[in-house]
Enzyme design. Structure first.
Site, PDB file in Angstrom:
ATOM      1  N   GLN A  37      33.366  58.926-125.830  1.00 48.74           N
ATOM      2  CA  GLN A  37      32.706  60.232-126.191  1.00 48.74           C
ATOM      3  C   GLN A  37      33.477  60.970-127.307  1.00 48.74           C
ATOM      4  O   GLN A  37      33.120  62.060-128.174  1.00 48.74           O
ATOM      5  CB  GLN A  37      32.248  61.119-125.119  1.00 48.74           C
ATOM      6  CG  GLN A  37      31.163  60.262-124.277  1.00 48.74           C
ATOM      7  CD  GLN A  37      30.721  61.155-123.098  1.00 48.74           C
ATOM      8  OE1 GLN A  37      31.306  61.019-122.070  1.00 48.74           O
ATOM      9  NE2 GLN A  37      29.555  61.897-123.361  1.00 48.74           N
TER      10      GLN A  37
ATOM     11  N   HIS B 174      26.768  49.540-133.762  1.00 47.70           N
ATOM     12  CA  HIS B 174      26.858  49.054-134.831  1.00 47.70           C
ATOM     13  C   HIS B 174      25.733  48.078-135.095  1.00 47.70           C
ATOM     14  O   HIS B 174      25.483  47.450-136.354  1.00 47.70           O
ATOM     15  CB  HIS B 174      28.324  48.158-134.937  1.00 47.70           C
ATOM     16  CG  HIS B 174      29.182  48.981-135.169  1.00 47.70           C
ATOM     17  ND1 HIS B 174      30.620  49.032-134.877  1.00 47.70           N
ATOM     18  CD2 HIS B 174      29.392  50.494-135.391  1.00 47.70           C
ATOM     19  CE1 HIS B 174      31.441  49.893-134.798  1.00 47.70           C
ATOM     20  NE2 HIS B 174      30.624  50.874-135.445  1.00 47.70           N
TER      21      HIS B 174
ATOM     22  N   ASP C 139      32.410  56.119-133.786  1.00 50.61           N
ATOM     23  CA  ASP C 139      33.537  55.735-134.644  1.00 50.61           C
ATOM     24  C   ASP C 139      34.713  56.601-134.833  1.00 50.61           C
ATOM     25  O   ASP C 139      35.779  56.058-134.882  1.00 50.61           O
ATOM     26  CB  ASP C 139      33.033  55.118-136.137  1.00 50.61           C
ATOM     27  CG  ASP C 139      32.258  53.923-136.118  1.00 50.61           C
ATOM     28  OD1 ASP C 139      31.919  53.440-134.854  1.00 50.61           O
ATOM     29  OD2 ASP C 139      31.782  53.478-137.291  1.00 50.61           O
TER      30      ASP C 139
ATOM     31  N   ARG D 122      40.413  66.130-117.154  1.00 52.26           N
ATOM     32  CA  ARG D 122      39.972  64.896-116.447  1.00 52.26           C
ATOM     33  C   ARG D 122      39.560  64.045-117.673  1.00 52.26           C
ATOM     34  O   ARG D 122      38.725  64.528-118.521  1.00 52.26           O
ATOM     35  CB  ARG D 122      38.899  65.003-115.526  1.00 52.26           C
ATOM     36  CG  ARG D 122      38.187  63.797-115.205  1.00 52.26           C
ATOM     37  CD  ARG D 122      36.977  63.715-114.351  1.00 52.26           C
ATOM     38  NE  ARG D 122      36.492  62.383-114.053  1.00 52.26           N
ATOM     39  CZ  ARG D 122      34.940  62.171-114.499  1.00 52.26           C
ATOM     40  NH1 ARG D 122      34.256  62.978-114.843  1.00 52.26           N
ATOM     41  NH2 ARG D 122      34.733  60.911-114.323  1.00 52.26           N
TER      42      ARG D 122
ATOM     43  N   HIS E  43      34.793  54.713-117.996  1.00 48.16           N
ATOM     44  CA  HIS E  43      33.667  55.575-118.236  1.00 48.16           C
ATOM     45  C   HIS E  43      32.700  54.935-119.123  1.00 48.16           C
ATOM     46  O   HIS E  43      32.620  55.370-120.273  1.00 48.16           O
ATOM     47  CB  HIS E  43      34.141  56.775-118.673  1.00 48.16           C
ATOM     48  CG  HIS E  43      33.423  58.098-118.472  1.00 48.16           C
ATOM     49  ND1 HIS E  43      33.456  59.374-117.824  1.00 48.16           N
ATOM     50  CD2 HIS E  43      31.966  58.320-119.058  1.00 48.16           C
ATOM     51  CE1 HIS E  43      32.511  60.327-117.989  1.00 48.16           C
ATOM     52  NE2 HIS E  43      31.662  59.516-118.728  1.00 48.16           N
TER      53      HIS E  43
ATOM     54  N   ASN F 237      33.347  55.898-113.509  1.00 47.50           N
ATOM     55  CA  ASN F 237      32.515  57.352-113.695  1.00 47.50           C
ATOM     56  C   ASN F 237      30.952  56.871-113.220  1.00 47.50           C
ATOM     57  O   ASN F 237      30.495  55.823-114.095  1.00 47.50           O
ATOM     58  CB  ASN F 237      32.816  57.813-114.976  1.00 47.50           C
ATOM     59  CG  ASN F 237      31.915  58.938-114.995  1.00 47.50           C
ATOM     60  OD1 ASN F 237      31.961  59.965-114.513  1.00 47.50           O
ATOM     61  ND2 ASN F 237      30.694  58.698-115.852  1.00 47.50           N
ATOM     62  N   GLU F 238      30.332  57.458-112.427  1.00 45.43           N
ATOM     63  CA  GLU F 238      28.884  57.474-112.323  1.00 45.43           C
ATOM     64  C   GLU F 238      28.716  55.674-112.277  1.00 45.43           C
ATOM     65  O   GLU F 238      27.811  55.402-113.085  1.00 45.43           O
ATOM     66  CB  GLU F 238      28.349  58.206-113.297  1.00 45.43           C
ATOM     67  CG  GLU F 238      28.550  59.447-113.263  1.00 45.43           C
ATOM     68  CD  GLU F 238      27.691  60.540-114.420  1.00 45.43           C
ATOM     69  OE1 GLU F 238      26.858  59.895-115.031  1.00 45.43           O
ATOM     70  OE2 GLU F 238      27.890  61.558-114.110  1.00 45.43           O
TER      71      GLU F 238
ATOM     72  N   ASN G  43      29.956  64.170-109.396  1.00 45.55           N
ATOM     73  CA  ASN G  43      29.317  64.678-110.799  1.00 45.55           C
ATOM     74  C   ASN G  43      27.760  65.334-110.464  1.00 45.55           C
ATOM     75  O   ASN G  43      26.908  64.239-110.122  1.00 45.55           O
ATOM     76  CB  ASN G  43      29.158  63.672-111.916  1.00 45.55           C
ATOM     77  CG  ASN G  43      30.456  63.234-112.478  1.00 45.55           C
ATOM     78  OD1 ASN G  43      31.618  63.901-111.999  1.00 45.55           O
ATOM     79  ND2 ASN G  43      30.585  62.405-113.201  1.00 45.55           N
TER      80      ASN G  43
ATOM     81  N   TYR H 177      24.616  67.943-112.135  1.00 47.06           N
ATOM     82  CA  TYR H 177      24.152  68.744-113.018  1.00 47.06           C
ATOM     83  C   TYR H 177      22.706  69.473-112.589  1.00 47.06           C
ATOM     84  O   TYR H 177      22.641  70.611-112.922  1.00 47.06           O
ATOM     85  CB  TYR H 177      23.540  68.001-114.466  1.00 47.06           C
ATOM     86  CG  TYR H 177      25.078  67.528-114.962  1.00 47.06           C
ATOM     87  CD1 TYR H 177      25.455  66.337-114.714  1.00 47.06           C
ATOM     88  CD2 TYR H 177      25.620  68.294-116.134  1.00 47.06           C
ATOM     89  CE1 TYR H 177      26.676  66.016-115.277  1.00 47.06           C
ATOM     90  CE2 TYR H 177      26.692  67.828-116.931  1.00 47.06           C
ATOM     91  CZ  TYR H 177      27.237  66.646-116.283  1.00 47.06           C
ATOM     92  OH  TYR H 177      28.525  66.341-116.823  1.00 47.06           O
TER      93      TYR H 177
ATOM     94  N   GLU I 162      32.231  66.767-112.571  1.00 41.90           N
ATOM     95  CA  GLU I 162      31.525  67.052-113.718  1.00 41.90           C
ATOM     96  C   GLU I 162      30.375  68.082-113.264  1.00 41.90           C
ATOM     97  O   GLU I 162      29.631  67.737-112.397  1.00 41.90           O
ATOM     98  CB  GLU I 162      30.896  65.944-114.505  1.00 41.90           C
ATOM     99  CG  GLU I 162      31.825  65.241-115.223  1.00 41.90           C
ATOM    100  CD  GLU I 162      31.126  63.988-115.849  1.00 41.90           C
ATOM    101  OE1 GLU I 162      29.964  64.108-116.155  1.00 41.90           O
ATOM    102  OE2 GLU I 162      31.717  62.927-115.999  1.00 41.90           O
TER     103      GLU I 162
HETATM  104  C1  GBH Z   1      27.178  62.585-117.305  1.00 43.77           C
HETATM  105  O1  GBH Z   1      25.840  61.550-117.008  1.00 43.77           O
HETATM  106  C2  GBH Z   1      28.441  61.533-117.911  1.00 43.77           C
HETATM  107  O2  GBH Z   1      29.417  61.129-117.028  1.00 43.77           O
HETATM  108  C3  GBH Z   1      28.997  62.130-119.149  1.00 43.77           C
HETATM  109  O3  GBH Z   1      29.665  61.140-119.989  1.00 43.77           O
HETATM  110  C4  GBH Z   1      27.796  62.862-119.895  1.00 43.77           C
HETATM  111  O4  GBH Z   1      28.353  63.298-121.185  1.00 43.77           O
HETATM  112  C5  GBH Z   1      27.309  63.932-119.194  1.00 43.77           C
HETATM  113  O5  GBH Z   1      26.855  63.733-117.874  1.00 43.77           O
HETATM  114  C6  GBH Z   1      26.161  64.553-119.806  1.00 43.77           C
HETATM  115  O6  GBH Z   1      25.086  63.734-119.664  1.00 43.77           O
HETATM  116  O7  GBH Z   1      18.504  60.610-122.256  1.00 43.77           O
HETATM  117  O8  GBH Z   1      17.178  58.646-121.249  1.00 43.77           O
HETATM  118  O9  GBH Z   1      19.326  58.297-122.264  1.00 43.77           O
HETATM  119  C7  GBH Z   1      25.040  62.431-116.340  1.00 43.77           C
HETATM  120  C8  GBH Z   1      23.881  61.549-116.123  1.00 43.77           C
HETATM  121  C9  GBH Z   1      23.665  60.250-118.083  1.00 43.77           C
HETATM  122  C10 GBH Z   1      21.679  61.452-117.044  1.00 43.77           C
HETATM  123  C11 GBH Z   1      22.873  60.044-119.363  1.00 43.77           C
HETATM  124  C12 GBH Z   1      20.981  61.149-118.559  1.00 43.77           C
HETATM  125  C13 GBH Z   1      20.735  59.767-120.426  1.00 43.77           C
HETATM  126  C14 GBH Z   1      19.271  59.268-120.017  1.00 43.77           C
HETATM  127  N1  GBH Z   1      22.936  61.232-117.237  1.00 43.77           N
HETATM  128  N2  GBH Z   1      21.360  59.821-118.942  1.00 43.77           N
HETATM  129  S1  GBH Z   1      18.299  59.202-121.690  1.00 43.77           S
END
Ligand code: GBH
Length: 493
Positions: A41, A61, A74, A99, A145, A189-190, A330, A332, A399
Site C-alpha cells: 500500500q 498490471h 507501482d 506497525r 499483509h 494480517n487479517e 483489527n 473498524y 488497526e
Molecule cells: C484492513 O482491512 C487492511 O488490513 C488494510 O490493509 C486496509 O487498508 C484497511 O483495513 C482499510 O480497508 O470494497 O468489496 O473490495 C479491513 C477489511 C478489507 C474490508 C477490504 C473491506 C474491501 C471490500 N477490509 N475489503 S471491497
C-alpha cells in the site's frame, strides 16, 4: 420567534455536546499508541533492486477492471525511497511504535522455499528498522499483509497445503536477517480477508471465487503456517532475540438485530465464523464447534464424502494450541446480525454455512468505504467479547480508522478517533479489559486495494499527482499527537 430561537440554539447545543461525549479519564501509563501501514500500500518500487512480482502487481498490471480508476501500487507513497521522511512523520506524531509489513517478494523474489535471498531487499528493511530505532520508535512487523509472491499463486496460492513450508522458510529468513532489531512479530494480517476476499468472494487478489471450499483450505494452510512459525521462533530464535509473536485477526462487531434468542445466537455464530475461525485454533487448538458442526452437516447433505472444512489431527491440535503471545485485533465497524432459515442444500458458500444475514443501519454515520459505518460503541462490546471468549488475554488493537474522500480539515476522522478511543478507555477502566496498545490506520493515505487511491485513511494526506508524493498532516494528525502527549481525549483531563 421563540420557536426559531430554539431551532437555532438546540442544534448548537447538540453539536457542542457531541464533541464532548468522550471520557475525560487519562490513558494508563503502560498504554502504548502506534500507527500502521502495509508494504504494497505504501512502498512502490515494485520492480526495483531485484524485487519479484507479487499477486497485487500481477492483478494491477493484467486486469484492467479489478481496481477502481485502474490505479496500481507501482509507486504508491514511494516509501521505498522516502522512508526517512516517513520516520520523521511518525516521530512527529509522538507514537511509541510503527506497525509496517514486509514484502515477501522483495526478500525472496521467487517466493519459493530454498530460493536466494535478495540482499538489497533486506537492506531496505534493516535501514527502515534502524532509522525507527534511532528515532526512539519501536518496530512492529507483519510478515504477510496480502502481497503473495506470484510464483506461489502459480502453484495454487494459499489453498495449496505446500504453502505452509514456503512461508516457514520465508519466516526463518526474516528472523535470521531482522530478528536482532525486531522484537514484535505478527505472522499474518487479517487471514480472513486473505481467504474470504482473495479465494472465496474474489474481490481481492488473486480474485478467485470459490466460497465454501478454497477459503476454508486457505485458512487451514495459513493457520498451520502460523503455528509452525511460532514454534520455529520458540525453538530457535526466542532465547537470543527475546521478542514476542502473534497473528492479527480482524472482525466487525456483530450486534444481534433483535432481542430474540435466534438473533443473539446468530450474532455469536457470526463472531465465531469470522474471528473464531482463526482465534479458536490458535488459542484452543481447533475451529469453533459451531463451525465444525455446520460445515460438516451441510457438506454431508451436499453429497461430499468429506467435510469441506478440513480437519486438524489430534497432534496438530496440540501443536497449534496456544501459539500466541498476545491477541491482535483489527476492527473498524459494526453490523447487525439476524438469523435466517436454513439455506437450501444446493447453496454452497461460506455465507450459507454461517446462516446469518448481516446488514448496516442507515442511521449510522457513513464513511467513504461502503462497508464501514462509524459505530463507536461497537469496539467496546468487541473487546469485551474477545476478553471473555479467550480468557482475558492481552489485547492489541492493531488497526482502527476511517476513510473519507480527501481534505486536511478532517473533523470526521478526529471525532472517529476521539469516540473509538473513548470506548476503549471505558472498556479498560469500567470493564477491566486488558487492552494495552492502539494502532491508528493509517500513517498516510495509500493504495486502498481494489478501491485504489480514492478511499483515504491517512493521518497525513499524500499528493499522488506530484512525483514527490508530498505529505501534509491533517487536523486528525494534530489531534492524535495531542492525545498521545496529554494522554487525554478532551481539552483537559
Ligand atoms: C484492513 O482491512 C487492511 O488490513 C488494510 O490493509 C486496509 O487498508 C484497511 O483495513 C482499510 O480497508 O470494497 O468489496 O473490495 C479491513 C477489511 C478489507 C474490508 C477490504 C473491506 C474491501 C471490500 N477490509 N475489503 S471491497
Amino acid at each position: 420567534m421563540v420557536t426559531r430561537l430554539v431551532l437555532f440554539v438546540l442544534p448548537c447545543v447538540l453539536l457542542f455536546e457531541k464533541a464532548y461525549t468522550a471520557t475525560n479519564r487519562t490513558f494508563p501509563s503502560y498504554f502504548k499508541f502506534g500507527v500502521a501501514t502495509a508494504s504494497y500500500q505504501v512502498e512502490g518500487a515494485w520492480n526495483e533492486d531485484g524485487k519479484g512480482e507479487n499477486i497485487w502487481d500481477h492483478v494491477c498490471h493484467t486486469n484492467s477492471t479489478f481496481i477502481d480508476n485502474k490505479d496500481n501500487g507501482d509507486v504508491a507513497c514511494d516509501s521505498y525511497h522516502k522512508y526517512k521522511e516517513d520516520v520523521q512523520m511518525i516521530k512527529n506524531l509522538g507514537v511509541d511504535y510503527y506497525r509496517f509489513s514486509l514484502s515477501w517478494s522483495r526478500i525472496l523474489p521467487r517466493g519459493l522455499a530454498g530460493t536466494p535471498v535478495n540482499q538489497l531487499g533486506i537492506n531496505y528493511y534493516r535501514n527502515l528498522t534502524q532509522e525507527l530505532l534511532d528515532n526512539g520508535i519501536e518496530p512492529m512487523v507483519t510478515m504477510f499483509h496480502w502481497d503473495l509472491p506470484e510464483p506461489l499463486q502459480d502453484i495454487g496460492g494459499w489453498p495449496n497445503p505446500e504453502l505452509e513450508d514456503h512461508f516457514v522458510y520465508y519466516a526463518r529468513t526474516v528472523f535470521e536477517q531482522l530478528g536482532d532489531l525486531v522484537k514484535f512479530w505478527m505472522t499474518f494480517n487479517e487471514p480472513k480477508q486473505t481467504c474470504q476476499e482473495g479465494y472465496g468472494l474474489g474481490v481481492m487478489a488473486p480474485g478467485i471465487k470459490s466460497s465454501g471450499i478454497a477459503d476454508y483450505k486457505c485458512a487451514h494452510t495459513l493457520i498451520k503456517a502460523h503455528a509452525k512459525t511460532y514454534h520455529l521462533y520458540d525453538d530457535e530464535f526466542r532465547a537470543k532475540q527475546n521478542g514476542s509473536i502473534g497473528i492479527v485477526a480482524d472482525t466487525t462487531w456483530y450486534e444481534p438485530a433483535s432481542g430474540s434468542d435466534a438473533d443473539k445466537a446468530a450474532a455469536e455464530r457470526a463472531l465465531q465464523f469470522k474471528f473464531g475461525w482463526f482465534l479458536n485454533p490458535i488459542v484452543n487448538g481447533n475451529y469453533p464447534q459451531v463451525m465444525i458442526d455446520r460445515v460438516d452437516e451441510r457438506s454431508k447433505k451436499q453429497g461430499f464424502a468429506q467435510s469441506r472444512l478440513p480437519k486438524f489431527t489430534d497432534e496438530e491440535i496440540e501443536y497449534i494450541k496456544g501459539t500466541h503471545d498476545f491477541v491482535a485485533v483489527n476492527t473498524y465497524t459494526t453490523n447487525y446480525a439476524q438469523d435466517v432459515e436454513e439455506p437450501d442444500s444446493d447453496e454452497l458458500s461460506y455465507e450459507s454455512d454461517m446462516k446469518v444475514e448481516l446488514f448496516l443501519d442507515d442511521d449510522w454515520e457513513e464513511s467513504a468505504s461502503s462497508w464501514l459505518r462509524v459505530v463507536p460503541w461497537g469496539i467496546r462490546k468487541l473487546v469485551n467479547w474477545v476478553s471473555k471468549t479467550y480468557n482475558n488475554p492481552e489485547i492489541f488493537i492493531t488497526e482502527n480508522g476511517v476513510s473519507d474522500r480527501g481534505g486536511i480539515e478532517d473533523e470526521n476522522r478526529t471525532s472517529f478517533y476521539r469516540e473509538y478511543l473513548s470506548n476503549i478507555l471505558e472498556a479498560i477502566e469500567e470493564d477491566g479489559v486488558n487492552v494495552t496498545r492502539y494502532t491508528a490506520w493509517s500513517l498516510m493515505d495509500n493504495f486502498e486495494w481494489a478501491r485504489g487511491y480514492a478511499e483515504k485513511y491517512g493521518l497525513y494526506s499524500v499528493d499522488f499527482k506530484s512525483s514527490n508524493r508530498t505529505r501534509t498532516p491533517k487536523a486528525s494528525a494534530d489531534y492524535y499527537k495531542q492525545v498521545i502527549t496529554t494522554r487525554c481525549l478532551v481539552n483537559s483531563c
